[in-house]
Design an enzyme around this catalytic site. Structure first.
Site, mmCIF file in Angstrom:
data_model
loop_
_atom_site.group_PDB
_atom_site.id
_atom_site.type_symbol
_atom_site.label_atom_id
_atom_site.label_comp_id
_atom_site.label_asym_id
_atom_site.label_seq_id
_atom_site.Cartn_x
_atom_site.Cartn_y
_atom_site.Cartn_z
ATOM 1 N N THR A 180 23.114 -36.150 24.521
ATOM 2 C CA THR A 180 22.974 -35.116 23.482
ATOM 3 C C THR A 180 24.157 -35.256 22.521
ATOM 4 O OG1 THR A 180 21.705 -33.444 24.667
ATOM 5 C CG2 THR A 180 23.442 -32.597 23.266
ATOM 6 N N VAL A 205 13.913 -24.236 26.479
ATOM 7 C CA VAL A 205 15.027 -24.283 25.531
ATOM 8 C C VAL A 205 16.319 -24.252 26.335
ATOM 9 C CG1 VAL A 205 16.208 -23.037 23.674
ATOM 10 C CG2 VAL A 205 13.711 -23.142 23.701
ATOM 11 N N GLY A 206 17.251 -25.129 25.989
ATOM 12 C CA GLY A 206 18.539 -25.173 26.681
ATOM 13 C C GLY A 206 19.609 -24.401 25.937
ATOM 14 N N THR A 233 27.646 -29.249 26.419
ATOM 15 C CA THR A 233 26.659 -30.302 26.674
ATOM 16 C C THR A 233 26.485 -30.458 28.184
ATOM 17 O OG1 THR A 233 26.138 -32.657 26.469
ATOM 18 C CG2 THR A 233 28.466 -32.079 26.386
#
Ligand code: ASP
Length: 308
Positions: free
Chosen positions: A168, A197-198, A219
């Site tokens: 990411t 959704v993170g 992250t």
């Protein structure tokens, strides 16, 4: 006048060996491009926003990373991306989540921040907003990569672990006015359920920027970061006197100890101090400061110290 800087990460998790070099080169390139934009804009308002966008756009376009072109696939073999941005000067933020086949989610998050009354748009609504604004490049061919397809097939067949994948992306920029911008972009986690959704587009969890606290990005496994409202927690600890590097290390270790999840943070204080820590096999990062050569590496866990 503050000396500008751009701090970039390329994700906490496990980087496939054949992508180590690309991760280091890509994060260094992004930090340099961001700093170049910062210098070009001098003391213009929102130079930090432009610089963060320049850095993240470069990472989204780089197929080595899990954002834009190179994003990972959902359990249905589709692409749903998330991004979040925040600037310190007025604490305005913008985010998008679960947007299909979008190659430049960072631009759409920025449009939400600058051109809407809202802070987070999702799915079809985000797509409609993008079309109304004329922002965003959409199309499966713009995000699909052989890397993502292979990982998807291997994970589906149980030939590889779906956990702890890295890559990411995100960037924090501090401009000559002393203002900060934090921006993250991701394809999320491999084989995620459609609609998952993170932390990346969630204010306080995946990103935060504030004039007195500083700016941070998270992250790794989003669910673990969300449970601690990671970025806000890190910055509050730093401001309470812990220091930015120590706060990043502490929080990573606590989250990892409590959840076992791979996590990482980068952070920049209002004074230009930087912090970076991860509890994961790898994390790539790069730092470009005005007048100083770019530094960057792919570090091996659990919690390295930040040079400079
Ligand atoms: N934090 C991201 C998410 O959970 C993924 C990552 O940073 O690798 O969606």
């Amino acid at each position: 006048m503050t000396a500008g800087l751009v701090l970039v990460h390329g994700g906490a998790g496990t980087n496939a060996a054949d992508l180590h070099e690309a991760a280091v080169a890509g994060t260094r390139r992004a930090a340099s491009l961001g700093l170049g934009r910062l210098i070009e804009l001098g003391d213009r308002e929102d130079a930090c926003v432009e610089a963060a966008i320049a850095a993240v756009r470069s990472l989204e376009d780089d197929p080595a990373f899990n954002a834009g072109r190179g994003a990972c696939m959902t359990s249905l073999g589709q692409f749903e991306v998330d991004a979040g941005i925040m600037r310190s000067r007025d604490r305005q933020s913008g985010a998008v989540a679960s947007v299909h086949e979008l190659a430049d989610a960072c631009e759409l998050a920025r449009a939400v921040m600058e051109r809407s009354k809202h802070a987070l748009l999702v799915g079809d609504g985000a797509r409609r907003f993008a079309e109304a604004c004329g922002v965003g490049r959409f199309g499966r061919e713009l995000v699909w990569t052989e890397k993502a397809e292979q990982r998807y097939e291997q994970a589906r067949l149980g030939q590889t672990s779906i956990d702890n994948r890295a890559d990411t992306v995100g960037a924090i920029a501090l401009d000559r006015r002393g203002q900060l911008c934090a921006l993250g972009s991701t394809g999320g986690v491999l084989l995620k359920l459609p609609g998952r959704v993170g932390d990346t587009p969630l204010i306080g969890a995946g990103f935060y920027a504030d004039a007195t606290l500083g700016a941070a990005l998270g992250t790794g496994v989003g669910e673990a970061i969300m449970g601690r409202v990671g970025c806000y927690e890190l910055l509050r600890r730093a401001a309470a006197g812990v220091g930015i590097q120590a706060a990043a290390e502490q929080l990573c270790q606590e989250i990892h100890r409590d959840t076992g999840a791979a996590v990482g943070f980068i952070a920049v204080g209002p004074d230009g101090s930087v912090g970076m820590a991860h509890c994961s096999a790898h994390m790539s990062w790069a730092l470009a400061r005005e007048g100083v050569e770019v530094v960057g590496a792919l570090t091996v866990g659990p919690a390295p110290s930040m040079p400079g």
